[in-house]
Design a protein around this motif. Structure first.
Motif, PDB file in Angstrom:
ATOM      1  N   PHE A 240       0.740  -1.033   0.032  1.00 16.93           N
ATOM      2  CA  PHE A 240       0.041  -0.042   0.175  1.00 16.93           C
ATOM      3  C   PHE A 240       0.893   1.338  -0.205  1.00 16.93           C
ATOM      4  O   PHE A 240       0.665   2.061  -0.698  1.00 16.93           O
ATOM      5  N   ASN A 241       1.940   1.391   1.030  1.00 15.44           N
ATOM      6  CA  ASN A 241       2.753   2.443   0.977  1.00 15.44           C
ATOM      7  C   ASN A 241       3.433   2.790  -0.275  1.00 15.44           C
ATOM      8  O   ASN A 241       3.573   3.913  -0.722  1.00 15.44           O
ATOM      9  N   ALA A 242       3.857   1.503  -1.002  1.00 19.45           N
ATOM     10  CA  ALA A 242       4.562   1.851  -2.537  1.00 19.45           C
ATOM     11  C   ALA A 242       3.753   2.437  -3.469  1.00 19.45           C
ATOM     12  O   ALA A 242       4.103   3.149  -4.234  1.00 19.45           O
ATOM     13  N   ASN A 243       2.436   2.151  -3.271  1.00 16.95           N
ATOM     14  CA  ASN A 243       1.392   2.636  -4.263  1.00 16.95           C
ATOM     15  C   ASN A 243       1.054   4.138  -4.203  1.00 16.95           C
ATOM     16  O   ASN A 243       1.132   4.758  -4.982  1.00 16.95           O
ATOM     17  N   VAL A 244       0.899   4.369  -2.762  1.00 14.23           N
ATOM     18  CA  VAL A 244       0.530   5.707  -2.501  1.00 14.23           C
ATOM     19  C   VAL A 244       1.544   6.575  -2.248  1.00 14.23           C
ATOM     20  O   VAL A 244       1.498   8.072  -2.811  1.00 14.23           O
ATOM     21  N   ALA A 293      -7.662   3.451  10.734  1.00 12.31           N
ATOM     22  CA  ALA A 293      -7.620   2.823   9.259  1.00 12.31           C
ATOM     23  C   ALA A 293      -7.376   3.638   8.204  1.00 12.31           C
ATOM     24  O   ALA A 293      -7.178   3.221   7.153  1.00 12.31           O
ATOM     25  N   GLU A 294      -7.818   4.774   8.403  1.00 10.51           N
ATOM     26  CA  GLU A 294      -7.889   5.997   7.421  1.00 10.51           C
ATOM     27  C   GLU A 294      -6.415   6.646   7.220  1.00 10.51           C
ATOM     28  O   GLU A 294      -6.165   7.285   6.506  1.00 10.51           O
ATOM     29  N   TRP A 295      -5.571   6.043   8.326  1.00 13.70           N
ATOM     30  CA  TRP A 295      -4.344   6.662   8.478  1.00 13.70           C
ATOM     31  C   TRP A 295      -3.182   5.798   8.047  1.00 13.70           C
ATOM     32  O   TRP A 295      -1.964   6.028   7.629  1.00 13.70           O
ATOM     33  N   MET A 311     -11.718   7.617   3.362  1.00 13.70           N
ATOM     34  CA  MET A 311     -10.622   7.916   2.580  1.00 13.70           C
ATOM     35  C   MET A 311      -9.283   7.884   3.352  1.00 13.70           C
ATOM     36  O   MET A 311      -9.127   8.361   4.444  1.00 13.70           O
ATOM     37  N   TYR A 312      -8.261   7.496   2.593  1.00 11.09           N
ATOM     38  CA  TYR A 312      -6.598   7.808   2.992  1.00 11.09           C
ATOM     39  C   TYR A 312      -6.449   9.411   3.168  1.00 11.09           C
ATOM     40  O   TYR A 312      -7.509  10.083   2.838  1.00 11.09           O
ATOM     41  N   GLN A 313      -5.523   9.542   3.764  1.00  9.92           N
ATOM     42  CA  GLN A 313      -5.322  11.075   4.152  1.00  9.92           C
ATOM     43  C   GLN A 313      -4.921  11.900   2.863  1.00  9.92           C
ATOM     44  O   GLN A 313      -4.809  13.223   3.040  1.00  9.92           O
ATOM     45  N   ASP A 314      -4.576  11.068   1.667  1.00  9.27           N
ATOM     46  CA  ASP A 314      -4.435  11.829   0.315  1.00  9.27           C
ATOM     47  C   ASP A 314      -5.903  12.423  -0.001  1.00  9.27           C
ATOM     48  O   ASP A 314      -5.654  13.068  -1.170  1.00  9.27           O
ATOM     49  N   GLY A 315      -6.846  11.934   0.228  1.00 10.73           N
ATOM     50  CA  GLY A 315      -8.145  12.275  -0.100  1.00 10.73           C
ATOM     51  C   GLY A 315      -8.434  11.753  -1.386  1.00 10.73           C
ATOM     52  O   GLY A 315      -9.746  12.150  -1.919  1.00 10.73           O
ATOM     53  N   LYS A 316      -7.967  10.778  -1.963  1.00  9.13           N
ATOM     54  CA  LYS A 316      -8.429  10.190  -3.114  1.00  9.13           C
ATOM     55  C   LYS A 316      -8.223   8.672  -3.047  1.00  9.13           C
ATOM     56  O   LYS A 316      -8.801   8.121  -4.141  1.00  9.13           O
ATOM     57  N   THR A 317      -7.998   8.142  -2.020  1.00 10.71           N
ATOM     58  CA  THR A 317      -7.508   6.578  -2.157  1.00 10.71           C
ATOM     59  C   THR A 317      -8.672   5.990  -1.057  1.00 10.71           C
ATOM     60  O   THR A 317      -8.628   6.226   0.067  1.00 10.71           O
ATOM     61  N   MET A 319      -9.920   3.379   1.398  1.00  4.98           N
ATOM     62  CA  MET A 319      -9.154   2.344   2.086  1.00  4.98           C
ATOM     63  C   MET A 319      -9.797   1.151   2.073  1.00  4.98           C
ATOM     64  O   MET A 319      -8.804   0.201   2.392  1.00  4.98           O
ATOM     65  N   ALA A 320     -11.095   0.763   2.165  1.00  2.93           N
ATOM     66  CA  ALA A 320     -11.534  -0.168   2.375  1.00  2.93           C
ATOM     67  C   ALA A 320     -10.982  -1.526   1.364  1.00  2.93           C
ATOM     68  O   ALA A 320     -10.634  -2.393   1.850  1.00  2.93           O
ATOM     69  N   PRO A 321     -10.697  -1.187   0.081  1.00  2.00           N
ATOM     70  CA  PRO A 321     -10.148  -2.236  -0.783  1.00  2.00           C
ATOM     71  C   PRO A 321      -8.826  -2.634  -0.393  1.00  2.00           C
ATOM     72  O   PRO A 321      -8.231  -3.793  -0.784  1.00  2.00           O
ATOM     73  N   ASN A 322      -8.043  -1.833   0.453  1.00  4.39           N
ATOM     74  CA  ASN A 322      -6.819  -2.178   0.957  1.00  4.39           C
ATOM     75  C   ASN A 322      -6.546  -2.583   2.329  1.00  4.39           C
ATOM     76  O   ASN A 322      -5.561  -2.832   2.751  1.00  4.39           O
TER      77      ASN A 322
END
Length: 358
Positions: A240-244, A293-295, A311-317, A319-322
Protein backbone atom coordinates in the motif's frame (compact mmCIF):
# COMPACT_ATOMS: atom_id res chain seq x y z
CA UNK A 1 1.57 25.16 68.83
CA UNK A 2 1.74 21.56 67.61
CA UNK A 3 -1.97 21.62 66.65
CA UNK A 4 -1.48 24.90 64.79
CA UNK A 5 1.43 23.42 62.81
CA UNK A 6 -0.65 20.37 61.80
CA UNK A 7 -3.55 22.58 60.71
CA UNK A 8 -1.20 24.85 58.76
CA UNK A 9 0.36 21.86 56.99
CA UNK A 10 -3.07 20.46 56.10
CA UNK A 11 -4.25 23.77 54.72
CA UNK A 12 -1.05 24.05 52.70
CA UNK A 13 -1.68 20.60 51.21
CA UNK A 14 -5.20 21.57 50.27
CA UNK A 15 -3.95 24.62 48.42
CA UNK A 16 -1.58 22.63 46.19
CA UNK A 17 -2.72 22.24 42.58
CA UNK A 18 -4.21 18.85 41.69
CA UNK A 19 -1.86 16.39 39.99
CA UNK A 20 -2.68 16.31 36.28
CA UNK A 21 -4.26 13.09 35.07
CA UNK A 22 -2.29 11.29 32.37
CA UNK A 23 -1.83 7.98 30.59
CA UNK A 24 1.45 6.90 29.00
CA UNK A 25 1.19 4.94 25.74
CA UNK A 26 4.15 3.10 24.23
CA UNK A 27 3.95 2.52 20.46
CA UNK A 28 6.04 1.62 17.43
CA UNK A 29 6.64 5.13 16.14
CA UNK A 30 6.40 6.34 12.54
CA UNK A 31 3.14 6.22 10.60
CA UNK A 32 1.83 3.55 12.97
CA UNK A 33 1.96 5.85 15.97
CA UNK A 34 0.66 8.75 13.86
CA UNK A 35 -2.47 6.73 13.13
CA UNK A 36 -2.96 6.12 16.85
CA UNK A 37 -2.35 9.74 17.84
CA UNK A 38 -4.95 10.97 15.36
CA UNK A 39 -7.54 8.26 15.97
CA UNK A 40 -7.08 7.56 19.69
CA UNK A 41 -4.83 9.92 21.63
CA UNK A 42 -6.20 13.31 20.58
CA UNK A 43 -9.92 12.40 20.78
CA UNK A 44 -9.45 10.64 24.15
CA UNK A 45 -7.63 13.63 25.64
CA UNK A 46 -10.31 15.98 24.32
CA UNK A 47 -13.14 13.86 25.71
CA UNK A 48 -11.68 13.08 29.14
CA UNK A 49 -9.17 15.84 29.87
CA UNK A 50 -6.59 13.13 30.54
CA UNK A 51 -3.21 13.93 29.02
CA UNK A 52 -1.90 11.24 26.66
CA UNK A 53 1.89 10.90 26.59
CA UNK A 54 3.11 9.03 23.51
CA UNK A 55 6.39 7.09 23.78
CA UNK A 56 8.09 5.50 20.76
CA UNK A 57 9.98 2.21 20.87
CA UNK A 58 11.57 -0.10 18.31
CA UNK A 59 9.54 -2.84 19.98
CA UNK A 60 7.21 -1.87 22.84
CA UNK A 61 7.28 -5.44 24.16
CA UNK A 62 10.96 -5.19 25.06
CA UNK A 63 10.70 -3.00 28.22
CA UNK A 64 7.70 -4.82 29.69
CA UNK A 65 9.48 -7.79 31.24
CA UNK A 66 12.41 -5.74 32.59
CA UNK A 67 10.23 -3.02 34.12
CA UNK A 68 7.68 -5.36 35.68
CA UNK A 69 10.34 -7.59 37.22
CA UNK A 70 12.18 -4.51 38.54
CA UNK A 71 8.96 -3.16 40.04
CA UNK A 72 9.48 0.12 38.20
CA UNK A 73 6.86 0.40 35.47
CA UNK A 74 6.87 3.82 33.77
CA UNK A 75 4.14 3.40 31.14
CA UNK A 76 0.52 2.32 31.22
CA UNK A 77 -0.37 0.81 27.84
CA UNK A 78 1.77 -0.78 25.14
CA UNK A 79 1.08 -1.78 21.55
CA UNK A 80 2.48 -5.28 21.04
CA UNK A 81 2.26 -8.23 18.68
CA UNK A 82 -0.20 -10.96 19.59
CA UNK A 83 2.51 -13.55 20.31
CA UNK A 84 4.20 -11.29 22.87
CA UNK A 85 0.88 -10.54 24.55
CA UNK A 86 0.05 -14.22 25.00
CA UNK A 87 3.53 -15.05 26.29
CA UNK A 88 3.63 -12.15 28.76
CA UNK A 89 0.13 -12.92 29.99
CA UNK A 90 1.16 -16.53 30.69
CA UNK A 91 4.17 -15.23 32.62
CA UNK A 92 2.02 -12.96 34.80
CA UNK A 93 3.56 -9.74 33.47
CA UNK A 94 0.29 -8.13 32.37
CA UNK A 95 -2.88 -6.85 33.95
CA UNK A 96 -6.05 -8.67 32.99
CA UNK A 97 -8.54 -6.69 30.89
CA UNK A 98 -12.22 -7.32 31.58
CA UNK A 99 -13.99 -7.49 28.18
CA UNK A 100 -17.02 -5.91 29.86
CA UNK A 101 -15.21 -2.55 29.86
CA UNK A 102 -15.02 -2.50 26.07
CA UNK A 103 -17.40 -0.21 24.20
CA UNK A 104 -20.39 -1.97 22.58
CA UNK A 105 -21.01 -1.68 18.85
CA UNK A 106 -23.38 1.10 17.71
CA UNK A 107 -26.24 -1.40 17.43
CA UNK A 108 -25.67 -2.60 20.99
CA UNK A 109 -23.76 -5.77 20.15
CA UNK A 110 -21.34 -6.63 22.96
CA UNK A 111 -17.76 -5.81 22.01
CA UNK A 112 -16.59 -9.38 22.54
CA UNK A 113 -19.04 -10.50 19.84
CA UNK A 114 -18.08 -7.64 17.50
CA UNK A 115 -14.34 -8.34 17.44
CA UNK A 116 -12.99 -10.93 15.04
CA UNK A 117 -12.76 -14.32 16.78
CA UNK A 118 -9.63 -14.72 18.89
CA UNK A 119 -8.59 -11.07 18.83
CA UNK A 120 -9.56 -10.33 22.45
CA UNK A 121 -7.91 -12.40 25.18
CA UNK A 122 -7.46 -12.24 28.93
CA UNK A 123 -4.73 -9.59 28.70
CA UNK A 124 -5.00 -8.26 25.13
CA UNK A 125 -7.36 -6.23 22.97
CA UNK A 126 -6.59 -6.02 19.25
CA UNK A 127 -6.31 -2.63 17.53
CA UNK A 128 -5.35 -3.63 14.00
CA UNK A 129 -5.00 -6.50 11.58
CA UNK A 130 -2.10 -6.82 9.14
CA UNK A 131 -1.61 -9.47 6.49
CA UNK A 132 0.98 -11.42 4.59
CA UNK A 133 -0.23 -11.61 1.00
CA UNK A 134 0.84 -12.27 -2.58
CA UNK A 135 1.57 -9.14 -4.65
CA UNK A 136 2.42 -8.46 -8.29
CA UNK A 137 3.14 -5.47 -10.51
CA UNK A 138 -0.01 -4.56 -12.42
CA UNK A 139 2.01 -3.03 -15.24
CA UNK A 140 3.49 -6.45 -16.04
CA UNK A 141 0.02 -7.78 -16.84
CA UNK A 142 -1.39 -4.95 -18.98
CA UNK A 143 -3.63 -6.59 -21.57
CA UNK A 144 -3.01 -10.04 -20.11
CA UNK A 145 -4.80 -12.21 -17.60
CA UNK A 146 -3.51 -11.36 -14.13
CA UNK A 147 -3.06 -13.81 -11.25
CA UNK A 148 -5.95 -13.85 -8.80
CA UNK A 149 -5.60 -16.80 -6.43
CA UNK A 150 -3.05 -18.43 -4.15
CA UNK A 151 -2.92 -21.33 -6.61
CA UNK A 152 -1.70 -18.89 -9.29
CA UNK A 153 1.40 -18.15 -7.21
CA UNK A 154 2.40 -21.78 -7.62
CA UNK A 155 1.49 -22.04 -11.32
CA UNK A 156 4.66 -21.44 -13.32
CA UNK A 157 3.05 -22.59 -16.56
CA UNK A 158 0.18 -20.12 -16.61
CA UNK A 159 2.13 -17.34 -14.88
CA UNK A 160 5.86 -17.83 -15.53
CA UNK A 161 8.52 -15.83 -13.72
CA UNK A 162 10.45 -15.61 -10.49
CA UNK A 163 8.71 -15.81 -7.12
CA UNK A 164 9.73 -13.95 -3.97
CA UNK A 165 9.23 -15.02 -0.37
CA UNK A 166 10.55 -14.43 3.12
CA UNK A 167 13.14 -17.05 4.00
CA UNK A 168 11.11 -18.69 6.77
CA UNK A 169 8.74 -21.63 7.09
CA UNK A 170 6.03 -19.66 8.88
CA UNK A 171 3.26 -18.46 6.55
CA UNK A 172 4.92 -19.98 3.47
CA UNK A 173 3.92 -23.52 4.48
CA UNK A 174 0.35 -22.37 5.08
CA UNK A 175 0.30 -20.67 1.68
CA UNK A 176 1.63 -23.84 0.03
CA UNK A 177 -1.28 -25.87 1.39
CA UNK A 178 -3.82 -23.21 0.43
CA UNK A 179 -2.28 -23.12 -3.04
CA UNK A 180 -2.67 -26.89 -3.18
CA UNK A 181 -6.39 -26.65 -2.54
CA UNK A 182 -6.63 -27.08 1.23
CA UNK A 183 -9.50 -25.04 2.73
CA UNK A 184 -8.22 -22.41 5.15
CA UNK A 185 -10.28 -23.95 7.95
CA UNK A 186 -8.28 -27.19 7.61
CA UNK A 187 -4.76 -25.82 7.08
CA UNK A 188 -3.40 -26.20 10.60
CA UNK A 189 -5.00 -29.60 11.21
CA UNK A 190 -3.32 -30.90 8.06
CA UNK A 191 -0.01 -29.12 8.69
CA UNK A 192 0.09 -30.75 12.13
CA UNK A 193 0.51 -34.16 10.48
CA UNK A 194 3.66 -35.60 8.86
CA UNK A 195 1.67 -36.09 5.66
CA UNK A 196 0.59 -32.44 5.70
CA UNK A 197 4.17 -31.24 6.09
CA UNK A 198 5.23 -33.46 3.18
CA UNK A 199 2.39 -32.06 1.09
CA UNK A 200 3.40 -28.46 1.82
CA UNK A 201 7.05 -29.06 0.90
CA UNK A 202 6.03 -30.96 -2.22
CA UNK A 203 4.08 -27.89 -3.31
CA UNK A 204 7.08 -25.66 -2.60
CA UNK A 205 9.19 -28.01 -4.73
CA UNK A 206 7.14 -26.94 -7.76
CA UNK A 207 8.45 -23.34 -7.55
CA UNK A 208 11.77 -23.82 -5.74
CA UNK A 209 13.85 -23.31 -8.90
CA UNK A 210 12.29 -19.85 -9.39
CA UNK A 211 12.49 -18.58 -5.81
CA UNK A 212 14.21 -15.37 -4.70
CA UNK A 213 14.40 -15.12 -0.92
CA UNK A 214 14.06 -11.92 1.09
CA UNK A 215 14.47 -11.15 4.79
CA UNK A 216 13.30 -7.53 5.29
CA UNK A 217 9.81 -6.19 4.63
CA UNK A 218 11.13 -3.37 2.44
CA UNK A 219 12.54 -5.83 -0.10
CA UNK A 220 9.39 -7.20 -1.84
CA UNK A 221 8.23 -3.82 -3.23
CA UNK A 222 11.74 -3.24 -4.55
CA UNK A 223 11.83 -6.69 -6.17
CA UNK A 224 8.54 -5.88 -7.92
CA UNK A 225 9.66 -2.40 -8.97
CA UNK A 226 12.89 -3.77 -10.43
CA UNK A 227 11.10 -6.56 -12.27
CA UNK A 228 13.13 -9.21 -10.48
CA UNK A 229 10.04 -11.23 -9.58
CA UNK A 230 6.66 -11.79 -11.20
CA UNK A 231 4.99 -12.28 -7.81
CA UNK A 232 6.11 -12.15 -4.21
CA UNK A 233 4.98 -12.83 -0.70
CA UNK A 234 4.75 -9.39 0.95
CA UNK A 235 3.23 -7.42 3.82
CA UNK A 236 0.08 -5.61 2.76
CA UNK A 237 1.14 -2.32 4.40
CA UNK A 238 4.39 -2.21 2.42
CA UNK A 239 2.54 -2.70 -0.85
CA UNK A 240 0.00 0.00 0.00
CA UNK A 241 2.73 2.47 0.95
CA UNK A 242 4.60 1.84 -2.32
CA UNK A 243 1.42 2.58 -4.27
CA UNK A 244 0.43 5.80 -2.50
CA UNK A 245 3.93 7.15 -1.82
CA UNK A 246 5.80 6.04 -4.93
CA UNK A 247 2.94 5.90 -7.46
CA UNK A 248 3.43 2.18 -8.08
CA UNK A 249 0.76 -0.07 -9.57
CA UNK A 250 1.24 -3.08 -7.31
CA UNK A 251 -1.76 -5.38 -6.86
CA UNK A 252 -2.57 -7.63 -3.93
CA UNK A 253 -4.01 -11.14 -4.19
CA UNK A 254 -6.13 -11.33 -1.06
CA UNK A 255 -7.09 -14.95 -1.65
CA UNK A 256 -5.27 -17.02 0.97
CA UNK A 257 -4.01 -14.02 2.94
CA UNK A 258 -2.55 -14.96 6.33
CA UNK A 259 -3.41 -12.29 8.87
CA UNK A 260 -2.17 -11.44 12.34
CA UNK A 261 -3.02 -8.80 14.93
CA UNK A 262 -1.43 -6.21 17.16
CA UNK A 263 -3.08 -4.55 20.12
CA UNK A 264 -3.03 -3.12 23.62
CA UNK A 265 -1.68 -4.63 26.81
CA UNK A 266 -1.24 -3.12 30.27
CA UNK A 267 1.98 -4.00 32.13
CA UNK A 268 1.49 -5.28 35.67
CA UNK A 269 1.91 -2.35 38.04
CA UNK A 270 1.02 0.36 35.51
CA UNK A 271 1.11 3.70 37.38
CA UNK A 272 -2.21 4.93 35.96
CA UNK A 273 -4.22 1.72 35.82
CA UNK A 274 -7.73 3.17 35.68
CA UNK A 275 -6.73 5.68 33.01
CA UNK A 276 -5.18 2.82 31.05
CA UNK A 277 -8.43 0.86 31.12
CA UNK A 278 -10.45 3.94 30.17
CA UNK A 279 -8.10 4.58 27.26
CA UNK A 280 -8.38 0.99 26.02
CA UNK A 281 -12.16 1.12 26.27
CA UNK A 282 -12.29 4.33 24.23
CA UNK A 283 -9.64 3.55 21.62
CA UNK A 284 -11.02 0.13 20.73
CA UNK A 285 -14.50 1.48 20.08
CA UNK A 286 -16.03 1.11 16.63
CA UNK A 287 -15.38 4.66 15.43
CA UNK A 288 -11.79 5.15 16.68
CA UNK A 289 -10.71 1.84 15.12
CA UNK A 290 -12.29 2.87 11.81
CA UNK A 291 -10.54 6.26 12.00
CA UNK A 292 -7.12 4.64 12.52
CA UNK A 293 -7.58 2.67 9.30
CA UNK A 294 -7.80 5.95 7.40
CA UNK A 295 -4.18 6.66 8.32
CA UNK A 296 -2.57 3.27 7.69
CA UNK A 297 -3.60 0.17 5.73
CA UNK A 298 -4.13 -2.08 8.73
CA UNK A 299 -7.71 -3.20 9.17
CA UNK A 300 -9.90 -2.64 12.23
CA UNK A 301 -10.53 -5.88 14.15
CA UNK A 302 -14.19 -5.01 14.81
CA UNK A 303 -16.84 -5.96 12.27
CA UNK A 304 -18.85 -2.80 12.97
CA UNK A 305 -15.84 -0.62 12.04
CA UNK A 306 -15.50 -1.78 8.43
CA UNK A 307 -18.45 0.23 6.97
CA UNK A 308 -17.19 3.44 8.63
CA UNK A 309 -13.69 3.47 7.11
CA UNK A 310 -13.39 6.34 4.63
CA UNK A 311 -10.62 7.84 2.54
CA UNK A 312 -6.88 7.77 3.10
CA UNK A 313 -5.27 11.05 4.09
CA UNK A 314 -4.45 11.84 0.46
CA UNK A 315 -8.18 12.42 -0.05
CA UNK A 316 -8.35 10.19 -3.13
CA UNK A 317 -7.59 6.63 -2.05
CA UNK A 318 -10.46 4.51 -0.77
CA UNK A 319 -9.11 2.51 2.15
CA UNK A 320 -11.61 -0.36 2.22
CA UNK A 321 -10.14 -2.28 -0.76
CA UNK A 322 -6.71 -2.03 0.85
CA UNK A 323 -7.60 -3.48 4.26
CA UNK A 324 -7.19 -7.13 5.26
CA UNK A 325 -10.46 -6.93 7.21
CA UNK A 326 -12.73 -5.73 4.42
CA UNK A 327 -15.34 -8.46 4.01
CA UNK A 328 -14.42 -9.13 0.37
CA UNK A 329 -10.77 -9.62 1.38
CA UNK A 330 -11.60 -12.03 4.20
CA UNK A 331 -13.45 -14.60 2.09
CA UNK A 332 -10.56 -17.07 2.06
CA UNK A 333 -8.31 -15.71 4.82
CA UNK A 334 -6.34 -17.57 7.48
CA UNK A 335 -5.70 -16.29 11.01
CA UNK A 336 -2.10 -17.16 11.85
CA UNK A 337 -2.17 -19.81 14.58
CA UNK A 338 0.06 -18.69 17.44
CA UNK A 339 -0.15 -21.94 19.41
CA UNK A 340 0.72 -24.03 16.36
CA UNK A 341 3.93 -22.10 15.72
CA UNK A 342 4.88 -21.90 19.39
CA UNK A 343 4.97 -25.70 19.42
CA UNK A 344 6.51 -26.32 16.00
CA UNK A 345 8.55 -23.31 14.92
CA UNK A 346 11.93 -24.86 15.65
CA UNK A 347 11.18 -28.23 14.02
CA UNK A 348 9.55 -26.82 10.90
CA UNK A 349 12.24 -24.22 10.32
CA UNK A 350 14.94 -26.87 10.71
CA UNK A 351 13.11 -28.86 8.07
CA UNK A 352 12.77 -25.73 5.93
CA UNK A 353 16.48 -24.92 6.16
CA UNK A 354 17.37 -28.48 5.20
CA UNK A 355 14.97 -28.21 2.24
CA UNK A 356 16.71 -25.03 1.10
CA UNK A 357 20.04 -26.86 0.95
CA UNK A 358 18.72 -29.83 -1.06
Amino acid sequence: MKKLLILSTALGALSLPAVAQEVNIMGWGGSYTTSQIEAYHKPFAEKTGIKVVSIDSDNPATPIKAQVEAGNVTFDVASVEFADAVRFCDEGLLETIDPAILTPAPDGTAAIDDFLPGTVTECFVATDVFATVIAFNGKAYDGKEAPATMADFFDLTKFPGKRGSRKNAKTLLEMALIGDGVPTADVYAILATPEGVERAFAKLDTIKSEMIWWEAGAQPPQLLADGEVAMTVAYNGRIFNANVSENQDFRIIWDGQVYDVEGWVVPKGAPNLQNAMDFISFSTGTEPLAKAAEWISYGPPRKSSAPLVGMYQDGKTEMAPNLPTSPENLTNALFSNLEFWADRDTDLNERFNAWLLK
